[in-house]
Design a protein around this motif. Structure first.
Motif, PDB file in Angstrom:
ATOM      1  N   UNK A   1       0.371   7.002  12.264  1.00  0.00           N
ATOM      2  CA  UNK A   1      -0.906   6.914  11.550  1.00  0.00           C
ATOM      3  C   UNK A   1      -0.958   5.634  10.723  1.00  0.00           C
ATOM      4  N   UNK A   2       0.124   5.327  10.030  1.00  0.00           N
ATOM      5  CA  UNK A   2       0.183   4.102   9.226  1.00  0.00           C
ATOM      6  C   UNK A   2       0.066   2.864  10.109  1.00  0.00           C
TER       7      UNK A   2
ATOM      8  N   UNK B   1       0.859  -1.183   0.000  1.00  0.00           N
ATOM      9  CA  UNK B   1       0.000   0.000   0.000  1.00  0.00           C
ATOM     10  C   UNK B   1       0.894   1.231   0.000  1.00  0.00           C
ATOM     11  N   UNK B   2       0.651   2.157  -0.900  1.00  0.00           N
ATOM     12  CA  UNK B   2       1.347   3.453  -0.905  1.00  0.00           C
ATOM     13  C   UNK B   2       0.274   4.495  -0.603  1.00  0.00           C
ATOM     14  N   UNK B   3       0.451   5.183   0.496  1.00  0.00           N
ATOM     15  CA  UNK B   3      -0.552   6.133   0.977  1.00  0.00           C
ATOM     16  C   UNK B   3       0.102   7.497   1.144  1.00  0.00           C
ATOM     17  N   UNK B   4      -0.505   8.501   0.576  1.00  0.00           N
ATOM     18  CA  UNK B   4      -0.024   9.871   0.749  1.00  0.00           C
ATOM     19  C   UNK B   4      -0.903  10.502   1.826  1.00  0.00           C
ATOM     20  N   UNK B   5      -0.259  11.062   2.844  1.00  0.00           N
ATOM     21  CA  UNK B   5      -1.035  11.660   3.933  1.00  0.00           C
ATOM     22  C   UNK B   5      -0.339  12.898   4.476  1.00  0.00           C
ATOM     23  N   UNK B   6      -1.101  13.665   5.184  1.00  0.00           N
ATOM     24  CA  UNK B   6      -0.610  14.894   5.799  1.00  0.00           C
ATOM     25  C   UNK B   6      -0.368  14.607   7.284  1.00  0.00           C
ATOM     26  N   UNK B   7       0.822  14.945   7.759  1.00  0.00           N
ATOM     27  CA  UNK B   7       1.166  14.733   9.166  1.00  0.00           C
ATOM     28  C   UNK B   7       2.183  15.792   9.581  1.00  0.00           C
ATOM     29  N   UNK B   8       2.245  16.106  10.863  1.00  0.00           N
ATOM     30  CA  UNK B   8       3.180  17.130  11.327  1.00  0.00           C
ATOM     31  C   UNK B   8       4.648  16.743  11.152  1.00  0.00           C
TER      32      UNK B   8
END
Length: 80
Positions: A58-59, A43-50
């Motif tokens: 989160x992953x 799984x390749x997931x693009x996410x926003x995190x600090x």
């Protein structure tokens, strides 16, 4: 900040993997000898995190709550 998280989920050692066995058998029929073969989901997931640590956490939560079954799966997380 945007992060790309790559999650690789595979069966734990010793778990039966009929998909891998079928592929290995098909490869043998095509003349390719393999000593062992396993399969995995990626799984390749693009996410926003600090930060990267938050993206990794989160992953991990995604894996623990939905993507992986902890009884039969191991997973690895990479953050870019």
């Amino acid at each position: 900040m945007k992060y790309t998280v790559t999650i690789t989920i595979r069966l734990k050692e010793g778990m039966l993997n009929p998909e891998a066995r079928a592929i290995q058998h098909a490869l043998k029929n095509l003349g390719f000898q393999t000593e062992d073969l396993t399969t995995a989901r990626l799984f390749r997931i693009r996410l926003d995190a600090p930060d990267a640590a938050a993206a990794r956490e989160t992953a991990r939560q995604m894996c623990d709550r939905l993507l992986a079954n902890p009884v039969i799966h191991d997973y690895a997380i990479e953050v870019e």
